[in-house]
Design an enzyme around this catalytic site. Sequence first.
Site, PDB file in Angstrom:
ATOM      1  N   VAL A  64       0.823  -1.198   0.000  1.00 22.78           N
ATOM      2  CA  VAL A  64       0.000   0.000   0.000  1.00 22.78           C
ATOM      3  C   VAL A  64       0.863   1.256   0.000  1.00 22.78           C
ATOM      4  CG1 VAL A  64      -0.186   0.139   2.518  1.00 22.78           C
ATOM      5  CG2 VAL A  64      -2.031   1.040   1.099  1.00 22.78           C
TER       6      VAL A  64
ATOM      7  N   CYS B 238      -6.041  -5.682  11.657  1.00 20.85           N
ATOM      8  CA  CYS B 238      -6.843  -5.404  12.851  1.00 20.85           C
ATOM      9  C   CYS B 238      -6.089  -5.730  14.145  1.00 20.85           C
ATOM     10  CB  CYS B 238      -8.142  -6.199  12.797  1.00 20.85           C
ATOM     11  SG  CYS B 238      -7.900  -7.993  12.798  1.00 20.85           S
TER      12      CYS B 238
END
Length: 552
Positions: A266, A289
């Site tokens: 990313v 997460c």
Amino acid sequence: MFLSLLLSRSFSLSKMTTYDREDFYDSDATQFSESDDDNFEGNFGVDPIDDLDQWIPPLFYLAKGSLQCIQNNKSSLENLCLACWEKGMHPHPFFNGGLCHPCKERLLHTMFSKSADGFHLYCTVCGSRSNACVNCTSSNCIKKYCVNCLNIWTDYSDKLVNNKSNDWICFLCLPEPNLLLQANHDWAQKVLFFHEPLSVYGPRALYWKKQPLRVLSLFDGIGTGLVALRKLGIQVEVYYASEVLTAAATVSRTRLGGVLQHIGSVGEVTERRLEEIAPIHLLIGGSPCNDFSAINRFPKDFYDPRGYSRYFFDFVRVLNLMRKINGQYQHLLWLFENVASMPQHYRDTISRHLDCQPAVIDAKNFSPQLRRRLFWGNIPGLFTVHAEQMTMDGELLTLDKSLMPNSGRSAAQAKIRTLTTNTNSLLQGRTENCKSRKDLASLFPVRFSFQQDELRNADVENDVARHSKKGKRDSTSGINATDKPPRTVADEDDNQQTDVLWLQEIEHVFGLPRHFTDVGNMSRTDRQKLLGHAWSVPVIVSIFSNLKSYTV
């Protein structure tokens, strides 16, 4: 005199907050599961609308009085809420009129809810539900209208409700020119805008054209987003995937291929790279997460550069850049996902940066797994109330449906806990709470006969003989020590063995084809880690289902 009577009548009707549960009910309202995906108890920050099915009183006299003022050019329909006839602050997506804020929230949650017969559950105009509703008989329309709205807008509602007319075409499919309620000619586009924050679509018009999707998936994993789109038959022109795990990229490239193109991490998705792959129609992603989940006892702070939470800001960065690059010539749909067990202040921070509140969706309504997640986004129908899905035979989706056929295995329970990257998640509770072998056996989700156990032991012994020189083996089972799942335990009461789910069964629970992750000689542990990071495909299919109206 008439005005005072009208006001007193409307006031008394507005006080009618009770309703007959036998006539007006909502069995499909989404409820939280008994245990969270991380066995965490507390406030998840998602406030479901508890009165989705609360009956809206038939404000007939108030509505007729307002319509009389409009006909006398004393008011405008755009300034009135078509549901409760108070002041309208938001444009109605389907009709030329307005909605107040509570009624807009109601319509957001109900406008795409469907019953078993395929028709909408709630009224297209006001978003309420009543047993006295009329379906549109057009072959391409599944919309429904309640008797309250039909009383206001037509003079033949009794005829429609009593089924004396079976060929009624609704206001959207066949607009009546002499009727004040006029459909928006571009209502499909306005539904898109209805799901956008005012700060996004307010300053400029947005544009959407029916065409194959160009998708950008951040933190893509094993490509479950593309799997869901293919299950729906939605044509995808190109699917750009950003993923750093080699194993995950190998699985998605091997199983999906074709339109899928990996574009690195990313961090490599820069503004220049986005300009090269633009336009993008759909942006999806769910950042790691680790520091959001309640099972992490020592999470890093949200803004700690050493933690995993920082990757959320990469999604925000790409979202803002993509909106800028697409400009006013291409509307951008997007979806962001993360765990529901995150602390309240984390949820508030994410909502503030994304400028919207999340929807909470539990995979238990679509699969045999309790997997509750938060979804932020602007996809039409994201906030839809979901009923528990059934099989083609009308049966509930239980764990038995995911077990390997003809294996002699049976499910010990209907639904299982959330499957994570940890092998302990295969058990349905904590072993430290077990006081006997019976308690320990109850934690295993699968049971099978001794005959199958003997056959399995024979296979293990043969496997040891063939591979005695390869790798470090466990002296009793022949399974690699690093890949060894929890041992089976005998249930003394019914003389059966217990077991955990096989990987092929786990893949089926996630909505993936069996053996989907069986690529590159990966170990059981590595394959379970990939699945633990994955999205539940049936949930994503449900969210993406309304995109079929906007694609080819």
